[in-house]
Design an enzyme around this catalytic site. Structure first.
Site, mmCIF file in Angstrom:
data_model
loop_
_atom_site.group_PDB
_atom_site.id
_atom_site.type_symbol
_atom_site.label_atom_id
_atom_site.label_comp_id
_atom_site.label_asym_id
_atom_site.label_seq_id
_atom_site.Cartn_x
_atom_site.Cartn_y
_atom_site.Cartn_z
ATOM 1 N N HIS A 1 4.022 -12.993 0.391
ATOM 2 C CA HIS A 1 4.062 -12.057 0.642
ATOM 3 C C HIS A 1 5.272 -11.035 0.030
ATOM 4 O O HIS A 1 5.003 -9.947 -1.080
ATOM 5 C CB HIS A 1 3.623 -11.426 1.409
ATOM 6 N N TYR B 1 -3.578 -8.465 5.267
ATOM 7 C CA TYR B 1 -4.122 -7.129 5.337
ATOM 8 C C TYR B 1 -5.418 -7.069 6.610
ATOM 9 O O TYR B 1 -6.366 -6.756 6.155
ATOM 10 C CB TYR B 1 -5.111 -7.761 3.868
HETATM 11 N N1 NAP Z 1 0.752 -8.554 -3.333
HETATM 12 C C1 NAP Z 1 1.274 -6.890 -2.859
HETATM 13 O O1 NAP Z 1 2.506 -6.729 -1.874
HETATM 14 C C2 NAP Z 1 0.328 -6.417 -3.039
HETATM 15 C C3 NAP Z 1 0.429 -5.462 -2.870
HETATM 16 C C4 NAP Z 1 -0.476 -4.080 -2.841
HETATM 17 C C5 NAP Z 1 -2.305 -3.820 -3.367
HETATM 18 N N2 NAP Z 1 -2.366 -5.792 -3.306
HETATM 19 C C6 NAP Z 1 -3.129 -6.698 -3.996
HETATM 20 O O2 NAP Z 1 -3.526 -6.285 -5.553
HETATM 21 C C7 NAP Z 1 -4.768 -5.263 -4.844
HETATM 22 C C8 NAP Z 1 -5.262 -4.193 -6.275
HETATM 23 O O3 NAP Z 1 -4.342 -3.164 -5.643
HETATM 24 P P1 NAP Z 1 -5.111 -1.510 -5.642
HETATM 25 O O4 NAP Z 1 -5.981 -2.619 -4.631
HETATM 26 O O5 NAP Z 1 -3.807 -0.997 -4.752
HETATM 27 O O6 NAP Z 1 -5.816 -0.849 -6.690
HETATM 28 P P2 NAP Z 1 -6.081 -1.257 -8.140
HETATM 29 O O7 NAP Z 1 -6.867 -2.125 -8.169
HETATM 30 O O8 NAP Z 1 -4.999 0.013 -9.290
HETATM 31 O O9 NAP Z 1 -7.244 0.171 -8.167
HETATM 32 C C9 NAP Z 1 -8.068 0.184 -6.653
HETATM 33 C C10 NAP Z 1 -8.625 1.560 -7.636
HETATM 34 O O10 NAP Z 1 -9.167 1.897 -8.518
HETATM 35 C C11 NAP Z 1 -10.153 2.284 -8.971
HETATM 36 N N3 NAP Z 1 -10.751 1.343 -9.398
HETATM 37 C C12 NAP Z 1 -11.079 0.257 -9.611
HETATM 38 N N4 NAP Z 1 -11.865 -0.412 -10.874
HETATM 39 C C13 NAP Z 1 -12.071 1.025 -12.252
HETATM 40 C C14 NAP Z 1 -12.774 1.797 -12.979
HETATM 41 N N5 NAP Z 1 -13.283 0.777 -13.596
HETATM 42 N N6 NAP Z 1 -12.926 2.381 -13.240
HETATM 43 C C15 NAP Z 1 -12.284 3.362 -12.470
HETATM 44 N N7 NAP Z 1 -12.095 3.957 -11.549
HETATM 45 C C16 NAP Z 1 -11.450 2.394 -10.911
HETATM 46 C C17 NAP Z 1 -10.679 1.783 -7.382
HETATM 47 O O11 NAP Z 1 -11.548 2.688 -6.886
HETATM 48 P P3 NAP Z 1 -13.171 2.149 -6.535
HETATM 49 O O12 NAP Z 1 -13.360 1.220 -5.611
HETATM 50 O O13 NAP Z 1 -14.309 3.212 -6.102
HETATM 51 O O14 NAP Z 1 -14.071 1.690 -7.886
HETATM 52 C C18 NAP Z 1 -10.447 1.999 -6.458
HETATM 53 O O15 NAP Z 1 -9.866 3.129 -5.863
HETATM 54 C C19 NAP Z 1 -5.294 -5.277 -3.999
HETATM 55 O O16 NAP Z 1 -6.850 -5.193 -3.928
HETATM 56 C C20 NAP Z 1 -4.219 -6.521 -3.067
HETATM 57 O O17 NAP Z 1 -5.779 -7.797 -2.931
HETATM 58 C C21 NAP Z 1 -1.102 -7.133 -3.699
#
Ligand code: NAP
Length: 263
Positions: A95, A39
């Site tokens: 990862h 990241y």
């Molecule tokens: N291990 C892996 O390969 C891998 C891959 C991808 C991601 N990850 C990890 O997983 C984490 C989360 O996944 P992600 O970032 O892809 O997506 P997510 O957490 O599923 O969704 C984030 C999105 O949802 C919105 N959101 C959050 N809370 C909300 C609520 N209460 N109501 C409405 N909208 C809401 C956020 O907007 P706002 O910011 O405007 O609230 C953002 O646009 C990443 O940050 C990372 O740490 C790991």
């Protein structure tokens, strides 16, 4: 409120945005903070952790070994510790397995040694399928503490989660809100939300909490961070779970761990 039933996701935050988001999340009560070398934000996440004013010993700092470092595990740990500004990691995950590279079993063996040296408290994986877990066990006899997988009600991964449970491996969900996309607009989610007086995101996080999945949820907004933290303690009943189980399921697509070459 303080929780270990949810983690805070930090991708794709960078620089000051990352620092601010992490600081407000920790102030709100998040204790598990998830980042990754890939990241490019470990230093900013570290600054955010310190800016929160919370004792680092109360936190669970989790980062991930990137593909380019499968052959330099010890060096990678040193770089992550330095960037985060900590002496040891609470959790360190591989990862992606990158089977086309074929080095993850030896990387795992080195992580086992580093844990024995006390530089990492817990070791785990991300995006591993049973065949990859089998390879780790053959190489070392050591099972990961946790597997962080893509998971939400439209990609529920029931078979894999059952397999992880049977092996005593904890389940974390990445993109637990489907990146704020279709899952939050799915009709059954909206129906439960309306009936319960909840937001769609609360319903989805309650689904994770009810099934014992630890969602790694990301929000830049302090109010939504707090909403998400509280939502994971909500419980869905059997009828609500059955309604969500009827959602059409999407496939792994570009995120198939057998094919994904993310270094
Ligand atoms: N291990 C892996 O390969 C891998 C891959 C991808 C991601 N990850 C990890 O997983 C984490 C989360 O996944 P992600 O970032 O892809 O997506 P997510 O957490 O599923 O969704 C984030 C999105 O949802 C919105 N959101 C959050 N809370 C909300 C609520 N209460 N109501 C409405 N909208 C809401 C956020 O907007 P706002 O910011 O405007 O609230 C953002 O646009 C990443 O940050 C990372 O740490 C790991």
């Amino acid at each position: 409120m303080t929780h270990d039933a949810i983690g805070f996701g930090t991708w794709p935050f960078q620089g000051d945005d990352a620092e601010r988001a992490v600081a407000t999340a920790v102030e709100a009560g998040y204790r598990l903070i998830d980042t990754a070398t890939k990241y490019g934000n470990e230093a900013a996440v570290g600054r955010g952790l310190r800016a929160s004013g919370v004792d680092l010993r109360e936190l669970r700092i989790q980062t991930k070994l990137r593909g380019d470092d499968h052959g330099d595990v010890r060096g990678a740990l040193g770089r992550s510790l330095e960037a985060l500004g900590v002496d040891a990691l609470d959790a360190w995950l591989i990862h992606w397995p990158l089977p086309m590279l074929g080095r993850y079993p030896e990387a795992w063996a080195e992580m086992v040694r580093l844990r024995e040296e006390g530089l990492v408290r817990e070791i785990g994986v991300s995006n591993f399928l049973p065949e990859h877990l089998d390879a780790l066990e053959r190489a070392t006899g050591v099972r990961p503490a946790v597997n962080q997988i893509q998971c939400d009600p439209t990609i529920a991964r029931g078979g894999l989660r059952d397999e992880l449970r049977a092996r005593g491996i904890g389940v974390q969900a990445w993109s637990p809100l489907g990146r704020g996309g279709e899952v939050l607009r799915a009709e059954p989610v909206l129906r439960i939300a309306a009936a319960r007086g909840l937001t769609p995101a609360e319903v989805v996080l309650a689904w994770h909490g009810t099934l014992g999945i630890v969602p790694i949820a990301r929000s830049a907004d302090a109010a939504r961070q707090r909403q998400n933290l509280a939502a994971v303690a909500l419980r869905l009943d059997a009828d609500e779970l059955a309604v969500l189980a009827g959602l059409p399921q999407r496939g792994l697509g570009d995120f198939d761990p057998r094919l994904r070459d993310e270094r």
